[in-house]
Design an enzyme around this catalytic site. Structure first.
Site, short mmCIF file in Angstrom:
data_model
loop_
_atom_site.label_atom_id
_atom_site.label_comp_id
_atom_site.label_asym_id
_atom_site.label_seq_id
_atom_site.Cartn_x
_atom_site.Cartn_y
_atom_site.Cartn_z
CG ASP A 177 -2.13 0.86 1.34
OD1 ASP A 177 -1.61 2.41 0.79
OD2 ASP A 177 -2.87 0.67 2.28
CG ASP A 195 -0.67 8.03 -12.78
OD1 ASP A 195 -1.16 9.67 -12.81
OD2 ASP A 195 -0.43 7.28 -13.48
CB CYS A 248 -5.97 11.06 -15.85
SG CYS A 248 -6.78 9.77 -15.26
N1 SAM Z 1 0.96 5.19 -13.51
C1 SAM Z 1 0.49 3.79 -13.75
C2 SAM Z 1 1.09 3.77 -15.39
O1 SAM Z 1 1.30 4.98 -16.44
O2 SAM Z 1 0.44 3.20 -16.19
C3 SAM Z 1 -0.96 4.30 -13.69
C4 SAM Z 1 -1.48 4.25 -12.62
S1 SAM Z 1 -3.01 4.25 -11.90
C5 SAM Z 1 -3.84 6.30 -12.30
C6 SAM Z 1 -3.46 4.23 -9.97
C7 SAM Z 1 -2.49 2.79 -9.79
O3 SAM Z 1 -2.77 3.13 -8.23
C8 SAM Z 1 -3.63 1.55 -10.24
O4 SAM Z 1 -2.82 0.91 -10.66
C9 SAM Z 1 -4.44 0.89 -8.79
O5 SAM Z 1 -4.60 0.06 -8.92
C10 SAM Z 1 -3.08 1.43 -7.83
N2 SAM Z 1 -3.21 2.60 -6.27
C11 SAM Z 1 -4.42 2.35 -6.26
N3 SAM Z 1 -4.50 2.37 -4.77
C12 SAM Z 1 -3.22 2.25 -4.57
C13 SAM Z 1 -2.14 2.49 -3.30
N4 SAM Z 1 -2.64 2.73 -1.49
N5 SAM Z 1 -1.05 2.07 -3.23
C14 SAM Z 1 -0.62 1.47 -4.39
N6 SAM Z 1 -1.44 1.23 -5.51
C15 SAM Z 1 -2.47 1.33 -5.24
#
Ligand code: SAM
Length: 314
Positions: A177, A195, A248
């Site tokens: 996390d 991101d 986004c």
């Molecule tokens: N950076 C990626 C790319 O360019 O391909 C896109 C990332 S997407 C906007 C956000 C990602 O954050 C998702 O894959 C989601 O599963 C993940 N996510 C959500 N909560 C999270 C957390 N607490 N810690 C880590 N990752 C998390």
């Protein structure tokens, strides 16, 4: 330009008045055009995979996307193919995402953390920049973190399909996390890409159920999660280090307002790298930049470039 088949605002009883009012208030006269542009499939680029030698014959009919190196507009119906080494020559992505990854300006000696990394388009760019800047090899590390197991598998597939095995030794995929990095690894990283998960209004339109459930409360709740991830990144950042925060979303609540909270609680330096000024479709916001599809033809994307003051060098 292809328009999505279903125009929810025109045809569907599920059109969401709260959503309309909220964004009308923010974007004013611009909103109808912006709203419509979110239904048009965004222009995408083929980003050349810098870990492989791409046959020049494959490039000759492609139109370069002038504002980005090694990027070409993706022709309609273009199908990716693996080369003789079993790796892909191009990665398809929204050009706005490529700009975000480049704004972190990583080098091969950096300890880099990509906090929310799947599916991995931005991680690939970070890996390339770290690798290719160093003729003597990468001495730094890239942690590509993704909490969701399914999406982490996709991330690993992307790394395997684009980077030769012997060149990905400096990359580790983790499944924490992102909120845990700040406490577990305080002041550890030189560069962090945050991101974060967001409302993603473009994708919301594709899911009628989700769209019908949209409320202002939802964007505010997401902003709380986003701030928490950004705070974790802040704690994990070395003094003098840099974070790029991005979403986004077109909701200022998830963008400048999250940065405003950081400014209130910490003392970040907001950076405005000079090369970004040359990109015509970038719109400056209070603390960052926005790329909106009514003007750019792709996006939406928001990002801010933040530095942690280094008391030693002040
Ligand atoms: N950076 C990626 C790319 O360019 O391909 C896109 C990332 S997407 C906007 C956000 C990602 O954050 C998702 O894959 C989601 O599963 C993940 N996510 C959500 N909560 C999270 C957390 N607490 N810690 C880590 N990752 C998390």
């Amino acid at each position: 330009m292809r328009i999505r088949e279903v125009n929810l605002f025109v045809n569907s009883p599920l059109s969401n008045l709260l959503f309309e009012k909220y964004f009308e208030k923010i974007y004013g006269d611009r909103w109808p055009q912006l709203k419509q542009s979110l239904f048009v499939h965004e222009k995408q680029i083929l980003r050349k995979n810098l870990f492989v030698d791409v046959d020049s014959a494959k490039l000759k009919d492609l139109e370069p996307a002038g504002f980005l190196p090694d990027a070409y507009w993706k022709p309609e119906g273009y199908a990716l193919q693996k080369n003789a080494n079993g790796l892909y020559d191009f990665y398809v992505m929204d050009p706005a995402s490529a700009i975000v990854a480049r704004a972190l300006e990583v080098c091969g000696a950096d300890k880099v953390l990509d906090l929310c990394a799947a599916p991995g388009g931005k991680t690939l760019i970070l890996a390339e920049q770290m690798s290719l800047a160093e003729s003597s090899g990468v001495s730094g590390t890239l942690i590509s973190n993704e909490m969701s197991e399914g999406r982490r598998e996709r991330l690993m597939r992307v790394l395997h399909e684009y980077i030769p095995k012997e060149q990905r030794l400096f990359i580790s995929v983790k499944g924490l996390d992102g909120n845990q990095y700040g406490l577990r690894n305080a002041e550890t990283y030189d560069r962090i890409l945050a991101d974060v998960p967001c409302s993603g209004e473009r994708h919301l339109f594709e899911n009628q159920k989700e769209f019908a459930l949209w409320t202002e409360r939802r964007t505010k709740n997401l902003a709380v999660r986003q701030y928490s991830l950004l705070s974790s990144a802040w704690l994990a950042l070395k003094p003098g280090g840099r974070i790029v925060y991005s979403t986004c979303s077109i909701s200022p609540e998830e963008n400048d307002a999250v940065i405003a909270k950081l400014i209130k609680k910490r003392e970040p330096i907001i950076l405005r790298p000079e090369w970004l000024d040359k990109i015509k479709f970038l719109e400056k916001t209070l603390s960052g930049y926005q790329i909106l599809p009514d003007r750019a033809g792709f996006g939406p994307m928001y990002f801010a470039v933040i530095e942690k003051p280094n008391p030693v060098s002040v």
